[in-house]
Design an enzyme around this catalytic site. Sequence first.
Site, PDB file in Angstrom:
ATOM      1  N   HIS A   5     -31.307  36.033  -0.805  1.00 50.96           N
ATOM      2  CA  HIS A   5     -30.762  35.313  -1.965  1.00 50.96           C
ATOM      3  C   HIS A   5     -30.848  36.137  -3.244  1.00 50.96           C
ATOM      4  O   HIS A   5     -31.744  36.975  -3.392  1.00 50.96           O
ATOM      5  CB  HIS A   5     -31.535  34.007  -2.215  1.00 50.96           C
TER       6      HIS A   5
ATOM      7  N   HIS B 121     -41.829  31.063   6.441  1.00 46.52           N
ATOM      8  CA  HIS B 121     -40.694  30.306   5.886  1.00 46.52           C
ATOM      9  C   HIS B 121     -40.115  29.437   7.005  1.00 46.52           C
ATOM     10  O   HIS B 121     -39.851  28.254   6.820  1.00 46.52           O
ATOM     11  CB  HIS B 121     -39.668  31.286   5.337  1.00 46.52           C
TER      12      HIS B 121
ATOM     13  N   HIS C 285     -33.246  33.771  10.335  1.00 48.83           N
ATOM     14  CA  HIS C 285     -33.915  32.494  10.635  1.00 48.83           C
ATOM     15  C   HIS C 285     -32.876  31.395  10.768  1.00 48.83           C
ATOM     16  O   HIS C 285     -31.701  31.598  10.493  1.00 48.83           O
ATOM     17  CB  HIS C 285     -34.993  32.169   9.602  1.00 48.83           C
TER      18      HIS C 285
ATOM     19  N   ASP D 199     -35.385  35.189   4.052  1.00 51.51           N
ATOM     20  CA  ASP D 199     -36.077  34.394   3.032  1.00 51.51           C
ATOM     21  C   ASP D 199     -37.597  34.605   3.082  1.00 51.51           C
ATOM     22  O   ASP D 199     -38.373  33.701   2.780  1.00 51.51           O
ATOM     23  CB  ASP D 199     -35.757  32.901   3.209  1.00 51.51           C
TER      24      ASP D 199
ATOM     25  N   ASP E 125     -27.821  28.063   5.854  1.00 55.36           N
ATOM     26  CA  ASP E 125     -27.214  29.017   4.916  1.00 55.36           C
ATOM     27  C   ASP E 125     -27.435  30.469   5.363  1.00 55.36           C
ATOM     28  O   ASP E 125     -27.127  31.413   4.618  1.00 55.36           O
ATOM     29  CB  ASP E 125     -27.723  28.790   3.485  1.00 55.36           C
ATOM     30  N   HIS E 126     -27.958  30.634   6.581  1.00 56.34           N
ATOM     31  CA  HIS E 126     -28.107  31.965   7.183  1.00 56.34           C
ATOM     32  C   HIS E 126     -27.437  32.005   8.563  1.00 56.34           C
ATOM     33  O   HIS E 126     -26.756  32.954   8.890  1.00 56.34           O
ATOM     34  CB  HIS E 126     -29.592  32.344   7.272  1.00 56.34           C
TER      35      HIS E 126
ATOM     36  N   HIS F 172     -32.103  28.521   9.269  1.00 57.52           N
ATOM     37  CA  HIS F 172     -31.495  27.690   8.208  1.00 57.52           C
ATOM     38  C   HIS F 172     -29.970  27.870   8.160  1.00 57.52           C
ATOM     39  O   HIS F 172     -29.456  28.966   8.361  1.00 57.52           O
ATOM     40  CB  HIS F 172     -32.125  28.023   6.843  1.00 57.52           C
TER      41      HIS F 172
HETATM   42 ZN    ZN Z   1     -31.943  30.900   2.444  1.00 57.28          ZN
HETATM   43 ZN    ZN Z   2     -34.323  29.767   4.547  1.00 52.79          ZN
END
Ligand code: ZN
Ligand code: ZN
Length: 252
Positions: free
Chosen positions: A169, A113, A54, A130, A58-59, A56
């Site tokens: 995570h 998400h 996805h 996530d 942090d991905h 975001h």
């Molecule tokens: Zn994440």
């Molecule tokens: Zn996320």
Amino acid sequence: MIVHRIPMFQDNYSYLIVDEVTQMAAVVDPAEPSAVLRLVADLNVDLVSVLCTHHHWDHAGGNLAIQHEFPQVAIIGGKYDAPRIPGITAALDHGDELSVGRLTGRVLSVPCHTRGHIAYIFEDALFCGDTLFVGGCGRFFEGDATQMYAALHDVLGELKDEVRVFCGHEYTVSNLRFCKLVEPANNAIDEKLSWALQRRQCGEFTVPSTLGEERTYNPFMRTHHPSVQAFAGSSDPVEVLRVLRQRKDEFR
Ligand SMILES: [Zn+2]
Ligand SMILES: [Zn+2]
């Protein structure tokens, strides 16, 4: 197939999937490229794809740096997240297949998400970003309980208990504490929690779990169970999921 787990930032996981026959590899959510590039060099594998779950940061935040090092690499993501995924070269949808050497993976569409969140399944390994965590599920940022219910129970519901869950995570310990609040009498939670605490004390990972395990302690996967329904005060599984997520958002 070998799956290497690569921890990054505070609690994120990236994964390197290697086809042992061809030595071709794909990396899931390489948000911190330096760790990934080091491993790719150490293993001397041929990185062919970035698999983004996805949009975001942090991905997907490391995509351009990976592309800079490997200009030929395919950057794959979900159709509806595509405009927000840096460097994307292929936008895929539910049921689409992709190959990494001799391995074939399949895309599962699991929006909620984020609007275009996808998961990837290769053999018995599920990379779900996530959407599903060990003992928990992702926040409903761009979707609602109906969508998360479809993701966890219809889409992932079709997968076997043996499927390994490689999530985005390391949230296991805090998730299991919430599980305990929901179902205080569920022994599977106590067992998993003491195991997870032990693992974390030694600096070890708690991923992967299996879908079969999640179905024994993860309330988001157990919305049909009387004890979970009693906690949520509803017998409608979608409403149960909505209440669980709301209570989890407030849980510290
Ligand atoms: Zn994440
Ligand atoms: Zn996320």
